[in-house]
Design an enzyme around this catalytic site. Sequence first.
Site: not given
Lengths: 311, 412
Positions: A139, A261, A289
């Site tokens: 991320s 996602d 995610h």
Amino acid sequence: MNPAPTDGHSSRSRTGAPAFGSGAGSGRGSRFGLLAPSNGKLVGMDIRRRNNVTVIGRADGPVLLLAHGFGCDQNMWRLVVPMLAVDFRVVLFDYVGSGRSDPSAWSEQRYSSLEGYASDVLEVCEELNLRDVIFVGHSVSAMVGVLAAAKAPQRFSHLVMVAPSPRYIDDDGYRGGFSADDIDELLESLESNYLGWSAAMAPVIMGNADRPELGQELTTSFCATDPDMARVFARTTFLSDSRADLKTVAVPTLVLECRQDVIAPREVGAYVNEAIPGSRLVTLEATGHCPQLSAPQATAQAITDFIGAAG
Amino acid sequence: MGATDAVFISLLEDSAEELYEQAPCGYLSTLMDGTIAKINTTLLDWLGLSRAQVVGRMRFADLLTVGGKLYHETHFAPLLQMKGEVSGIALDIKAAGKQRMPVLVTSKVKTSDDGEPLLIRTTVFDARDRRAYETELLRGRQAAEEARRQAEADRERLQEALAVLQQNLLPAELPKVPGLEAASYYHTASPDLLGGDFYDLFPLDADRWAFFLGDVCGKGPQAAAVTSLTRYTLRAAALHDPDPVTVLSTLNTVLHERYTSGDTRYCTAIFGVLNPVDDHVSVHLASGGHPSALIQHADGTADYLPTPGGMLVGVLPGAQFETARTQLFPGDTLLLYTDGLTEARTGPDRELYGEDALRAFTAAQPAAGPQVLITALTGLLTGFGDGLDDDTALLALGVPAPLPTPVSEDLR
């Protein structure tokens, strides 16, 4: 009952499912140091302890530095680590302000920009004298890796960006997936959930040693974060714009995205892949995610394959 | 069989399906990727959606507001995957009529016999009232935090103002007097309270110097105002006529006027004039109700310079003051102090330290001048710990002993 002490840190070790980060600083406990916050530089502070560093896996393998994103800590990697540890020397850590890092090392100023998090990465690399690091960032950490590699290119050999996004908020001709209002809403969600459990968790997070009854909670609480620090991390993450930094990437890079996602949609994955010279894009048959949790096998495999192919 | 029993039995016949569909909370089951497989009527009603719109078509996260979705992806889903269950998470769902509905969500993973995760069961509780209450709590907490920050800032400002005022009551540093050494010490009992002790040393003319030390009764801003008035009255009076009794009488008049107009504060003080002559300094002082000065002699003895019978300054009109004269020779030191020192509590019985102990202590110190004596007394005060609960001012004036044998050096 906990197993008998083996490393002098048994009071901090967890029972049940495997988890990381409970043995950081073993045998180095005496090297607690001083903070000199005036210039933001740490002097003599034990970085391993500060960032709750864990090293695991093949001692002579290539170094894989796993960096968690916003919302949790190094426990995010627990399903892929057993697989990766076969071939790699795996280094895990918590950013200051997350997981079991040292909360006293946190400062709002330092951690209000992604550079602050990149400094954590570089200081861990320095402390462990890491070279040819394969940086795996989840991320927002994918972008932290980009910044770290731009600052100290000699340390990094590869980048693996797991569900990356260089900007979450829509912009002229760019779709990140969110509006500024959405981000405010997330901050509200954070707020309303912390109201429920921060009071109980705060002493644990702050390492309150004279309340041993909290030890059990500690073993079962993953991803516990001080609300104020989490708020700053959330803001920094979701309001950042690192699109311009993507072109600085000069090492072989793998962009790992999920088929579905919400946070980093496919068009963002395509954007990142497009912007980084010579990068490779792999779309995992996973939703959500966090492919390292929802599809650990495929995630570990993709990383191993990429390193094998990139050489 | 009565009517009540019939109702009871019909209740028991409430089917499991009805219990599920009409439960007072939302129920749903999803595949591991979040795709909704089963959902109850209660939740569908909240959402304003039909079963056909939802089952197999939407994921759990799709029911959430965007902020909730972000929270779900960054916190809820990872925790659920790691721990197999998550409970009591506050989220908002997109309810019928474009409303946001606050809910509390609990999810648990159902696993097969061999531990494979199969599906996720989720309950959704209406948390509208509770969230409103929490919002109020949060607002309250934010207001309290803001108030605390403000209070801290105010406190800091006040401390600064107090420090400035306090400095105004004492000389920043003692002036250099030819042929004389001077040292002082001021102990504040509480940093929050302005003290009432004061002292000063200043020139009268080319040959003479004046000094004073005293104690205004009480503490705090009112006492400090009187302290300030006292200090500047003594200075001004001394420049007009330095006779010690005249100076104290002037102060008495000024304070008494204030005293009769309601501020019943008074002080004790010693005021004196120093006149360096040849090899010594002559001292002429007067006391208004103040503890006697102490003289440390070069020969290792110490004696009080008695000023009995002097009256408090400011209480009565025409108050009488007691004078005394002495001469300080090289190695002699005159010590003025406030009663914080002699009234400190010592020992297990918390007895007053007292004037005899002070004289004995002073006599036991080497006659090495004011600074050495003040340093020793500072150590004594520190040793009192919390037995010293009042402000304490010390002022020591002495004639330095001649340097050993410089003469023979000059003759060579």
